[in-house]
Design an enzyme around this catalytic site. Structure first.
Site, PDB file in Angstrom:
ATOM      1  N   ALA A  92     -31.599  74.862-121.217  1.00 28.61           N
ATOM      2  CA  ALA A  92     -32.264  74.860-119.912  1.00 28.61           C
ATOM      3  C   ALA A  92     -32.237  76.220-119.231  1.00 28.61           C
ATOM      4  O   ALA A  92     -33.196  76.612-118.571  1.00 28.61           O
ATOM      5  CB  ALA A  92     -31.622  73.807-119.007  1.00 28.61           C
ATOM      6  N   THR A  93     -31.130  76.939-119.354  1.00 29.52           N
ATOM      7  CA  THR A  93     -31.048  78.246-118.687  1.00 29.52           C
ATOM      8  C   THR A  93     -32.123  79.186-119.210  1.00 29.52           C
ATOM      9  O   THR A  93     -32.819  79.857-118.429  1.00 29.52           O
ATOM     10  CB  THR A  93     -29.655  78.867-118.874  1.00 29.52           C
ATOM     11  OG1 THR A  93     -28.697  78.077-118.156  1.00 29.52           O
ATOM     12  CG2 THR A  93     -29.614  80.293-118.333  1.00 29.52           C
ATOM     13  N   ASN A 106     -28.793  68.409-109.677  1.00 24.48           N
ATOM     14  CA  ASN A 106     -27.696  68.275-110.629  1.00 24.48           C
ATOM     15  C   ASN A 106     -26.359  67.940-109.978  1.00 24.48           C
ATOM     16  O   ASN A 106     -25.448  67.447-110.635  1.00 24.48           O
ATOM     17  CB  ASN A 106     -27.551  69.565-111.442  1.00 24.48           C
ATOM     18  CG  ASN A 106     -27.431  70.791-110.556  1.00 24.48           C
ATOM     19  OD1 ASN A 106     -28.401  71.175-109.898  1.00 24.48           O
ATOM     20  ND2 ASN A 106     -26.261  71.408-110.524  1.00 24.48           N
ATOM     21  N   GLN A 117     -32.070  67.043-115.369  1.00 23.46           N
ATOM     22  CA  GLN A 117     -31.270  65.879-114.996  1.00 23.46           C
ATOM     23  C   GLN A 117     -32.090  64.592-114.894  1.00 23.46           C
ATOM     24  O   GLN A 117     -31.519  63.527-114.634  1.00 23.46           O
ATOM     25  CB  GLN A 117     -30.560  66.123-113.660  1.00 23.46           C
ATOM     26  CG  GLN A 117     -29.423  67.109-113.729  1.00 23.46           C
ATOM     27  CD  GLN A 117     -28.242  66.613-114.543  1.00 23.46           C
ATOM     28  OE1 GLN A 117     -28.124  65.437-114.847  1.00 23.46           O
ATOM     29  NE2 GLN A 117     -27.353  67.528-114.909  1.00 23.46           N
ATOM     30  N   SER A 170     -33.200  70.252-121.540  1.00 23.23           N
ATOM     31  CA  SER A 170     -32.032  70.672-122.307  1.00 23.23           C
ATOM     32  C   SER A 170     -31.524  69.508-123.136  1.00 23.23           C
ATOM     33  O   SER A 170     -31.378  68.385-122.637  1.00 23.23           O
ATOM     34  CB  SER A 170     -30.920  71.159-121.369  1.00 23.23           C
ATOM     35  OG  SER A 170     -29.755  71.486-122.098  1.00 23.23           O
ATOM     36  N   THR A 223     -35.270  83.698-135.045  1.00 22.12           N
ATOM     37  CA  THR A 223     -35.349  82.588-135.995  1.00 22.12           C
ATOM     38  C   THR A 223     -34.944  81.284-135.320  1.00 22.12           C
ATOM     39  O   THR A 223     -33.874  81.194-134.713  1.00 22.12           O
ATOM     40  CB  THR A 223     -34.417  82.851-137.197  1.00 22.12           C
ATOM     41  OG1 THR A 223     -34.809  84.076-137.823  1.00 22.12           O
ATOM     42  CG2 THR A 223     -34.490  81.706-138.193  1.00 22.12           C
ATOM     43  N   CYS A 236     -21.813  74.763-114.350  1.00 28.61           N
ATOM     44  CA  CYS A 236     -22.013  76.212-114.334  1.00 28.61           C
ATOM     45  C   CYS A 236     -21.230  76.880-113.207  1.00 28.61           C
ATOM     46  O   CYS A 236     -20.931  78.062-113.268  1.00 28.61           O
ATOM     47  CB  CYS A 236     -23.500  76.535-114.154  1.00 28.61           C
ATOM     48  SG  CYS A 236     -24.565  75.801-115.384  1.00 28.61           S
TER      49      CYS A 236
END
Length: 382
Positions: A69-70, A149, A179, A199, A237, A322
């Site tokens: 997600a970040t 969140n 979320q 995510s 990759t 976080c």
């Protein structure tokens, strides 16, 4: 120990673990290679993209795989800002966004962009009128999360998306959906979103895998330079095993969403009702997202209550994972008008589809015991 921190991360589905191990063992080719090993890996990657697109109701070509997600949020926000800066350098977001959105926007201000951080009401909501009133001639992007969140607040994405596209069709609309997926219905087309972040590890998939929906016709400036992977938007990759695992988790979470939401709503309502009976606690969440209950113990440091609950066999969190090790009060709670004491004593309980009624019974008992123990200690000190 009972785990109630699913909003931070989730235990992967057993099927996902098995699939990842099998792909790592049997399909280790680079999907960009032209030999059979590469072609086999590329087929898995293509199928994973199709599965994720089908679950979200979009086209496979609109799915860009990321590391989580970040990265998805940063690619959406910074990629759009840099790509469309000739139109303007103004962005609109909300003061209670996840750090990966909030900090990305703050970083853009150092590069000459202007960001409007919209305030929220005491419940954490932002109105459609607020959003539209903040849009200017030079606005290029609006970014609003689906579900908060920390508190579980749900924003009115259908109304906001419709209003933006009607009044400001050139302004891009980004949704941080991390979320919400698997807990609430997701309607990317109905929201008229141009960008949508997801995510894997929030929905019982692997860490290190995510995706960004990029509506057909929207261009982004790549943040990573190198090869031409992911339509040139994300060089490097692809991590085929994790992405295959993510696609399975996305499918399973989507298929089970309605039943999962029904069960978690019952548990949330039980815990909310219990919090309301404990005078030392103040509820910060409402009856919106089914998987999150958030409350404060004003005057009590959040980590003290957290560790007391842990001693009683229950694992919860203080805020977004976080930011959980930061000492300052919750930015989200302060934005909602809570005092510093309340914002420093916030606890988040988040459910998963594996929980049972017995787990909820144990959680409620532990919560009662923890508050009683801390209250007794406070009285003894005085």
């Amino acid at each position: 120990m009972r785990y109630f921190d699913y909003a931070a991360t989730t235990p992967p589905f057993e099927e996902v673990i098995t699939t990842i191990a099998e792909v790592m063992r049997r399909h280790y080719g680079n999907p960009s290679s032209m030999h059979r090993f590469g072609e086999d890996a590329d087929k898995l990657l293509k199928r994973s993209r199709e599965v994720c697109a089908a679950a979200l109701g979009v086209h496979p070509a609109e799915i860009v795989f990321t590391s989580g997600a970040t990265e998805s949020n940063n690619l959406a926000i910074k990629g759009a800002a840099i790509q469309y800066q000739a139109r303007g350098k103004h962005i609109v977001t909300v003061s209670t966004e996840h750090p990966s959105v909030y900090e990305a926007c703050k970083q853009l201000t150092d590069l000459g962009f202007e960001v409007t951080f919209l305030p929220v009401d005491a419940q954490g909501h932002v109105s459609t009128e607020q959003v539209c009133d903040a849009v200017r001639q030079d606005t290029i992007l609006v970014s609003i999360m689906h579900v908060n969140n920390e508190t579980g607040r749900v924003q009115p994405l259908h109304d906001i998306g419709a209003a933006l596209k009607k009044q400001f069709p050139r302004v891009l609309f980004h949704v941080d959906g991390v979320q919400g997926y698997g807990k609430l219905p997701v309607d990317i087309r109905g929201w008229q979103a141009d960008l949508y972040s997801l995510s894997a590890h929030k929905l019982r998939g692997p860490k290190g895998a995510g995706l960004l929906f990029v509506r057909e016709g929207v261009k982004l400036f790549p943040l990573l330079s190198g090869g031409s992977q992911e339509q040139g938007l994300r060089a490097g990759t692809e991590n085929v095993p994790l992405l295959v695992g993510m696609s399975k988790a996305v499918r399973l979470a989507g298929e089970r969403q309605a039943e999962t939401a029904r069960r978690m709503t019952e548990w949330r309502d039980r815990v909310v009702a219990e919090v309301k009976t404990i005078p030392q606690l103040r509820l910060n969440s409402g009856e919106e997202a089914p998987h999150i209950v958030h409350f404060s113990y004003p005057g009590m440091k959040a980590e003290v209550l957290l560790h007391t609950l842990e001693q009683l066999g229950v694992a919860v969190s203080t805020r977004s994972a976080c930011s959980s090790k930061l000492a300052e009060p919750s930015r989200v709670l302060l934005a909602m008008g809570r005092s510093e004491l309340e914002a420093s004593g916030g606890i988040r309980i988040s459910f998963g589809d594996e929980h049972t009624e017995q787990d909820i019974d144990e959680l409620i008992l532990a919560l009662r015991q923890a508050v009683a123990k801390l209250e007794s200690l406070e009285r003894w000190k005085h």
